[in-house]
Design an enzyme around this catalytic site. Structure first.
Site, short mmCIF file in Angstrom:
data_model
loop_
_atom_site.label_atom_id
_atom_site.label_comp_id
_atom_site.label_asym_id
_atom_site.label_seq_id
_atom_site.Cartn_x
_atom_site.Cartn_y
_atom_site.Cartn_z
N ASP A 1 -3.33 2.64 -5.73
CA ASP A 1 -2.19 2.64 -4.80
C ASP A 1 -2.06 1.36 -3.98
OD1 ASP A 1 -4.47 3.02 -3.31
OD2 ASP A 1 -3.69 4.69 -2.12
N GLU A 2 -2.68 0.28 -4.45
CA GLU A 2 -2.62 -0.99 -3.72
C GLU A 2 -2.32 -2.13 -4.69
OE1 GLU A 2 -5.66 -1.58 -0.38
OE2 GLU A 2 -6.70 -0.29 -1.80
N ASP B 1 0.86 -1.19 0.00
CA ASP B 1 0.00 0.00 0.00
C ASP B 1 0.90 1.23 0.00
OD1 ASP B 1 -2.06 1.75 0.19
OD2 ASP B 1 -2.81 1.05 2.12
#
Length: 381
Positions: A103-104, A8
Site C-alpha cells: 500500500d505504499e 500511502d
C-alpha cells in the site's frame, strides 16, 4: 534537487473490504483474524482507532478495547489485485515508481514541473484520480528524498497532501517526536528520550560526533535524517529468477582480447540490472558455446554482490579455467542468479562500502537517463 512523492493508501485493507462490502462504511472495522486468537491487528479503520486501536496491536487487546468492532480475516488476493491496479494508474504519470509495500509507492517526479505544474496541486489531482478509479483514499507526501516524503504522507491522514518545500526541511521536522523518523522503534525511542532527545529538533542541536559515539552507524543515520537528509533515488521493481546477457559473435573467434571486452561489457549490463532491481546475486554464471555448437555452463557461489568488479573477476576466472579446447568461440554469456532482495534502509553512513554503493547507484541513474555507453566503470581486466 529531487522531487519525491510517497503515496500511502489510507487504511488500505479496510478500504478494500469496504469496496467489497459497502455496509462496512462508517463502522469500526479490524482486519486481523479471530479476536480471541493470538494474532495482531493488520489494519483498522479510523472509527476503530478512536478506541485506541492501531496496527500490530495484539488482536485480543484490540477486542478488549473495541468489543463491538467488526473483525475480519482479510482477503489478501483482493488486496494484491487492488495494489496492482493502483500501481498501474501511477505508472501512467510517474517517470519512475518504486513500490515499497502493498500500500505504499515512491515516485520520482524530478524535472516534470513543465508537465504537471505546481506539485501540490498535481498531488491533489493524483489523489482524485486514484479515488475516482478505485474508490481508494490515499495520502501523499512530497519532499526532496524518500525519508521526507514518507514522513509527509503521515502528516495529514486521511486524504492529505503535505509538500515539504526545499529549504524548510529542518523547520518542518523540528517539532515532531523523534519516533517520527522512519526506522526508530520503541527501544531506540526510549534510549533517545533517556538522553534528553524528545523532538527531532533536539537531535539537530547535538553534534554528529555525539550520535556516532552514542549509537554507532545507526546514530549517524538518525542524525542525518533529523537534518532532512535521506535516500534520493528510486529503482523500479521486478522479480526475475535470473539475469543474463549473451552475445553471438559475428564471426567465431579465439581472440582473447575480444572475448575479454565482451565479458567486460556484459558484466556491466548484468550488474546494472541487478542494482536496478535492488538485488544482489549469490551465483555467478558463465555460458560458453564453441563453433561446433558444444556448449558448457559454469557457475560459482559467492557472498551476495552487485559489484561489477567482483562479478567480472569471477566470470573471467571461470572462463580461463574452462576454455580448454583450441576451438573458436561462437557465443559467450554472463549471468547471475540466487538473489537477495536488499532492504530499503535509507542508510547514510559514510564508510567505504556505502561510498562504493552510492557511486554505483549514481552510475545507474546517469545510464537510465542518457544511455549505458555514456559512462563505463573501470575494472581490473
Amino acid at each position: 534537487m529531487r522531487t519525491i512523492f510517497h503515496l500511502d493508501l489510507d487504511a488500505f485493507f479496510v478500504s478494500v473490504e469496504r469496496i467489497l462490502d459497502p455496509s462496512l462504511n462508517g463502522k469500526p472495522v479490524i482486519v486481523g483474524g479471530d479476536p480471541k486468537g493470538r494474532g495482531v491487528v493488520a489494519a483498522c479503520s479510523y472509527e476503530a482507532r478512536k478506541y485506541g486501536l492501531h496496527s500490530a496491536m495484539p488482536i485480543r487487546r484490540a477486542f478488549s478495547l473495541c468489543p463491538n468492532g467488526i473483525y475480519l480475516h482479510g482477503n489478501f488476493k483482493e488486496y494484491s489485485r487492488y495494489s496492482k491496479i493502483v500501481k498501474n494508474i501511477l505508472s501512467e504519470y510517474a517517470p519512475v515508481i518504486q513500490q515499497a509495500s502493498v500500500d505504499e509507492y515512491y515516485m520520482d517526479f524530478t524535472g516534470t514541473e513543465n508537465i504537471y505544474g505546481n506539485f501540490f496541486d498535481f498531488a491533489k489531482k493524483l489523489q482524485k484520480i486514484v479515488l475516482d478509479q478505485t474508490c481508494l483514499p490515499c495520502s501523499i507526501g512530497i519532499g526532496k528524498n524518500k525519508t521526507l516524503a514518507k514522513i509527509g504522507s503521515d502528516c495529514m491522514k486521511p486524504m492529505g497532501v503535505t509538500y515539504i518545500e526545499p529549504g524548510f526541511e529542518k523547520n518542518f521536522l523540528a517539532p515532531m517526536p523523534v519516533e517520527t523518523i522512519p526506522g526508530i522503534g520503541k527501544k531506540t525511542t526510549v534510549e533517545l528520550n533517556r538522553r534528553g532527545f524528545y523532538k527531532i529538533g533536539d537531535i539537530t542541536e547535538a553534534p554528529l560526533e555525539y550520535f556516532t559515539k552514542a549509537f554507532g552507524k545507526m546514530g549517524m543515520d538518525i542524525w542525518y535524517k533529523a537534518n532532512g537528509e535521506g535516500e534520493e533515488y528510486l529503482v523500479e521493481d521486478h522479480d526475475p529468477k535470473s539475469i543474463s546477457k549473451e552475445n553471438t559473435f559475428m564471426e567465431d573467434t579465439i581472440d582473447l582480447d575480444i572475448i575479454k571486452d565482451e565479458l567486460f561489457t556484459m558484466t556491466g549490463h548484468v550488474c546494472q540490472n541487478l542494482r536496478d532491481n535492488k538485488m544482489q546475486a549469490m551465483s555467478i554464471n558463465l555460458k560458453l558455446r564453441y563453433s561446433d555448437f558444444n556448449t558448457l555452463t559454469r557457475s560459482k557461489s559467492v557472498p551476495p554482490t552487485d559489484d561489477d568488479k567482483i562479478v567480472y573477476e569471477i566470470v573471467w576466472d571461470l572462463f580461463v579455467k574452462n576454455y580448454t579446447r583450441r576451438v573458436a568461440i561462437r557465443l559467450i554469456g554472463v549471468g547471475v542468479s540466487k538473489f537477495v532482495i536488499l532492504p530499503d534502509q535509507q542508510a547514510l553512513f559514510d564508510d567505504a562500502e556505502n561510498k562504493r554503493k552510492k557511486i554505483l547507484e549514481a552510475v545507474n541513474t546517469i545510464r537510465q537517463k542518457h544511455g549505458y555507453d555514456l559512462i563505463k566503470l573501470g575494472l581490473i581486466r
